[in-house]
Design a protein around this motif. Structure first.
Motif, short mmCIF file in Angstrom:
data_model
loop_
_atom_site.label_atom_id
_atom_site.label_comp_id
_atom_site.label_asym_id
_atom_site.label_seq_id
_atom_site.Cartn_x
_atom_site.Cartn_y
_atom_site.Cartn_z
N LEU A 33 79.63 -10.38 131.39
CA LEU A 33 78.49 -9.49 131.16
C LEU A 33 77.35 -9.91 132.06
CD1 LEU A 33 78.45 -9.39 127.25
CD2 LEU A 33 79.12 -7.53 128.78
N PRO A 34 76.54 -8.95 132.54
CA PRO A 34 75.39 -9.32 133.37
C PRO A 34 74.45 -10.22 132.59
CG PRO A 34 75.58 -6.92 133.13
CD PRO A 34 76.65 -7.53 132.29
N GLU A 35 73.74 -11.10 133.28
CA GLU A 35 72.82 -12.03 132.62
C GLU A 35 71.71 -11.29 131.88
OE1 GLU A 35 73.04 -15.29 131.98
OE2 GLU A 35 75.03 -15.03 132.83
N ASN A 36 71.39 -10.07 132.30
CA ASN A 36 70.30 -9.33 131.65
C ASN A 36 70.81 -8.46 130.49
OD1 ASN A 36 71.59 -7.40 133.18
ND2 ASN A 36 69.73 -6.51 134.02
N TRP A 37 72.11 -8.54 130.17
CA TRP A 37 72.65 -7.80 129.02
C TRP A 37 72.03 -8.35 127.75
CZ3 TRP A 37 75.55 -9.12 124.68
CH2 TRP A 37 76.12 -8.06 123.97
N VAL A 38 71.71 -7.46 126.81
CA VAL A 38 71.14 -7.88 125.53
C VAL A 38 71.92 -7.25 124.38
CG1 VAL A 38 68.81 -8.23 126.44
CG2 VAL A 38 69.44 -6.00 125.51
N CYS A 39 71.78 -7.81 123.21
CA CYS A 39 72.44 -7.29 122.01
C CYS A 39 72.03 -5.84 121.82
CB CYS A 39 72.02 -8.12 120.80
SG CYS A 39 72.68 -7.48 119.23
N PRO A 40 73.00 -4.93 121.66
CA PRO A 40 72.65 -3.52 121.50
C PRO A 40 71.96 -3.20 120.18
CG PRO A 40 75.03 -3.82 121.43
CD PRO A 40 74.43 -5.14 121.77
N LEU A 41 72.03 -4.10 119.21
CA LEU A 41 71.38 -3.84 117.92
C LEU A 41 69.96 -4.38 117.85
CD1 LEU A 41 74.21 -4.43 115.28
CD2 LEU A 41 73.48 -2.31 116.35
N CYS A 42 69.77 -5.63 118.31
CA CYS A 42 68.45 -6.25 118.12
C CYS A 42 67.76 -6.67 119.42
CB CYS A 42 68.57 -7.44 117.17
SG CYS A 42 69.36 -8.89 117.88
N GLY A 43 68.45 -6.55 120.56
CA GLY A 43 67.82 -6.89 121.83
C GLY A 43 67.84 -8.37 122.17
N ALA A 44 68.58 -9.19 121.42
CA ALA A 44 68.65 -10.62 121.69
C ALA A 44 69.38 -10.87 123.02
CB ALA A 44 69.36 -11.35 120.56
N PRO A 45 68.98 -11.91 123.76
CA PRO A 45 69.66 -12.23 125.02
C PRO A 45 71.03 -12.86 124.78
CG PRO A 45 67.99 -13.87 124.54
CD PRO A 45 67.86 -12.80 123.48
N LYS A 46 71.83 -12.92 125.84
CA LYS A 46 73.17 -13.53 125.76
C LYS A 46 73.13 -14.94 125.18
CE LYS A 46 76.23 -13.29 129.05
NZ LYS A 46 76.86 -13.36 130.37
N SER A 47 72.05 -15.66 125.46
CA SER A 47 71.94 -17.05 124.99
C SER A 47 71.90 -17.16 123.46
CB SER A 47 70.72 -17.72 125.61
OG SER A 47 69.54 -17.03 125.24
N ASP A 48 71.63 -16.06 122.78
CA ASP A 48 71.59 -16.07 121.32
C ASP A 48 72.93 -15.70 120.69
OD1 ASP A 48 68.98 -16.94 121.11
OD2 ASP A 48 68.13 -14.92 120.98
N PHE A 49 73.98 -15.65 121.49
CA PHE A 49 75.32 -15.37 120.98
C PHE A 49 76.12 -16.65 120.90
CE2 PHE A 49 74.08 -11.14 121.85
CZ PHE A 49 74.99 -10.28 121.25
N LYS A 50 76.99 -16.72 119.90
CA LYS A 50 77.89 -17.87 119.78
C LYS A 50 79.32 -17.37 119.69
CE LYS A 50 77.71 -18.12 114.77
NZ LYS A 50 77.49 -18.90 113.59
N GLU A 51 80.25 -18.23 120.07
CA GLU A 51 81.66 -17.87 120.02
C GLU A 51 82.07 -17.66 118.57
OE1 GLU A 51 85.66 -20.08 121.36
OE2 GLU A 51 84.00 -20.24 122.80
N ALA A 52 82.82 -16.58 118.32
CA ALA A 52 83.25 -16.26 116.95
C ALA A 52 84.41 -17.14 116.53
CB ALA A 52 83.63 -14.79 116.85
#
Length: 52
Positions: A33-52
């Motif tokens: 995903l591009p570095e500027n991609w954000v969560c489609p629901l809340c706008g959080a950056p990729k850095s706020d995602f964790k592996e499921a």
């Protein structure tokens, strides 16, 4: 491919589905995903995602 979850809102990014509404085709790995991609629901950056 691994799924990732937004730590802020719980949105799950599933590579098999992608994020077509935001131009991400199915089959796109989270890492691709591009570095500027954000969560489609809340706008959080990729850095706020964790592996499921």
């Amino acid at each position: 491919m691994k799924k990732y979850i937004c730590e802020l809102c719980g949105y799950e990014y599933d590579p098999a589905v992608g994020d077509p509404e935001n131009g991400v085709a199915p089959g796109t790995a989270f890492e691709s995903l591009p570095e500027n991609w954000v969560c489609p629901l809340c706008g959080a950056p990729k850095s706020d995602f964790k592996e499921a």
